[in-house]
Motif scaffolding. Structure first.
Motif: not given
Length: 119
Positions: A6, A9-10, A93, A97
Protein backbone atom coordinates in the motif's frame (compact mmCIF):
# COMPACT_ATOMS: atom_id res chain seq x y z
CA UNK A 1 6.94 -5.53 4.90
CA UNK A 2 3.23 -6.05 5.50
CA UNK A 3 2.26 -2.52 4.65
CA UNK A 4 4.82 -2.12 1.87
CA UNK A 5 2.39 -2.77 -0.96
CA UNK A 6 0.00 0.00 0.00
CA UNK A 7 2.81 2.43 0.82
CA UNK A 8 4.69 1.78 -2.42
CA UNK A 9 1.51 2.17 -4.44
CA UNK A 10 0.81 5.45 -2.69
CA UNK A 11 4.38 6.68 -3.22
CA UNK A 12 4.40 5.72 -6.89
CA UNK A 13 1.07 7.45 -7.48
CA UNK A 14 2.33 10.58 -5.70
CA UNK A 15 5.50 10.65 -7.81
CA UNK A 16 3.65 10.26 -11.10
CA UNK A 17 4.07 13.63 -12.71
CA UNK A 18 4.80 15.12 -16.10
CA UNK A 19 8.59 14.66 -15.80
CA UNK A 20 8.56 11.21 -14.19
CA UNK A 21 9.20 8.17 -16.36
CA UNK A 22 11.56 6.11 -14.22
CA UNK A 23 10.76 4.41 -10.98
CA UNK A 24 12.57 6.25 -8.19
CA UNK A 25 15.56 4.23 -6.97
CA UNK A 26 14.38 3.87 -3.36
CA UNK A 27 10.98 2.56 -4.46
CA UNK A 28 12.60 0.23 -7.01
CA UNK A 29 14.83 -1.18 -4.27
CA UNK A 30 11.86 -1.79 -1.97
CA UNK A 31 9.88 -3.46 -4.76
CA UNK A 32 12.85 -5.70 -5.61
CA UNK A 33 13.55 -6.66 -2.00
CA UNK A 34 9.88 -7.50 -1.51
CA UNK A 35 9.27 -9.44 -4.73
CA UNK A 36 12.62 -11.06 -5.60
CA UNK A 37 12.34 -13.70 -2.87
CA UNK A 38 10.04 -16.59 -3.86
CA UNK A 39 6.98 -16.72 -1.64
CA UNK A 40 4.76 -19.67 -0.77
CA UNK A 41 1.82 -17.24 -0.67
CA UNK A 42 2.51 -16.31 -4.28
CA UNK A 43 3.46 -12.71 -3.49
CA UNK A 44 6.68 -12.62 -5.47
CA UNK A 45 8.10 -11.53 -8.81
CA UNK A 46 5.80 -13.93 -10.71
CA UNK A 47 2.71 -12.12 -9.44
CA UNK A 48 4.35 -8.75 -10.16
CA UNK A 49 5.01 -9.86 -13.75
CA UNK A 50 1.43 -11.07 -14.10
CA UNK A 51 -0.08 -7.83 -12.80
CA UNK A 52 2.15 -5.76 -15.09
CA UNK A 53 1.31 -8.00 -18.07
CA UNK A 54 4.98 -8.96 -18.50
CA UNK A 55 4.63 -12.66 -17.77
CA UNK A 56 5.39 -14.35 -21.08
CA UNK A 57 9.04 -15.08 -20.23
CA UNK A 58 8.97 -16.25 -16.62
CA UNK A 59 11.83 -18.69 -17.21
CA UNK A 60 14.03 -15.77 -18.31
CA UNK A 61 13.20 -13.79 -15.17
CA UNK A 62 13.81 -16.85 -12.99
CA UNK A 63 17.52 -17.00 -13.89
CA UNK A 64 18.16 -13.29 -13.30
CA UNK A 65 19.83 -12.13 -10.08
CA UNK A 66 16.86 -9.78 -9.54
CA UNK A 67 13.76 -11.03 -11.34
CA UNK A 68 11.72 -8.07 -10.08
CA UNK A 69 14.41 -5.65 -11.24
CA UNK A 70 14.34 -7.18 -14.71
CA UNK A 71 10.55 -6.94 -14.78
CA UNK A 72 10.74 -3.28 -13.73
CA UNK A 73 13.37 -2.60 -16.43
CA UNK A 74 11.03 -3.99 -19.08
CA UNK A 75 8.07 -2.11 -17.63
CA UNK A 76 10.04 1.18 -17.68
CA UNK A 77 11.05 0.59 -21.31
CA UNK A 78 7.42 -0.03 -22.26
CA UNK A 79 6.27 3.14 -20.50
CA UNK A 80 9.09 5.59 -21.27
CA UNK A 81 6.92 7.61 -23.63
CA UNK A 82 3.64 7.62 -21.74
CA UNK A 83 5.30 8.00 -18.31
CA UNK A 84 2.46 5.99 -16.79
CA UNK A 85 3.41 5.21 -13.21
CA UNK A 86 -0.31 4.83 -12.47
CA UNK A 87 -0.34 1.31 -13.93
CA UNK A 88 2.51 0.30 -11.61
CA UNK A 89 0.74 1.87 -8.64
CA UNK A 90 -2.47 0.04 -9.61
CA UNK A 91 -0.65 -3.29 -9.85
CA UNK A 92 0.94 -2.79 -6.43
CA UNK A 93 -2.41 -1.80 -4.94
CA UNK A 94 -4.04 -4.89 -6.43
CA UNK A 95 -1.29 -7.12 -5.07
CA UNK A 96 -1.72 -5.35 -1.73
CA UNK A 97 -5.45 -6.02 -1.62
CA UNK A 98 -4.90 -9.68 -2.35
CA UNK A 99 -1.75 -10.44 -0.34
CA UNK A 100 -1.00 -7.69 2.17
CA UNK A 101 -3.02 -7.26 5.36
CA UNK A 102 -5.32 -4.27 5.13
CA UNK A 103 -4.11 -1.28 7.13
CA UNK A 104 -6.10 -0.38 10.19
CA UNK A 105 -7.79 2.98 9.78
CA UNK A 106 -9.33 4.81 12.68
CA UNK A 107 -11.96 7.11 11.21
CA UNK A 108 -11.22 6.84 7.47
CA UNK A 109 -9.83 10.37 7.26
CA UNK A 110 -7.21 9.32 4.71
CA UNK A 111 -4.29 9.65 7.14
CA UNK A 112 -1.74 7.13 5.92
CA UNK A 113 0.56 7.37 8.91
CA UNK A 114 -0.12 3.70 9.67
CA UNK A 115 1.89 2.71 6.59
CA UNK A 116 5.58 2.07 6.99
CA UNK A 117 8.44 0.43 5.19
CA UNK A 118 9.78 -1.29 8.29
CA UNK A 119 7.25 -4.09 8.15
Amino acid sequence: AAHFCAQAASDVATLAGPKTFKIPYSIRQKICSTFDVPSASGKDWRLLAQKLHIDRNLSYFAVRSSPAGTILDIWEAQHQNDRDLDSLASALEEIGRVHCPAPVRGDGDGDESDYNYGG
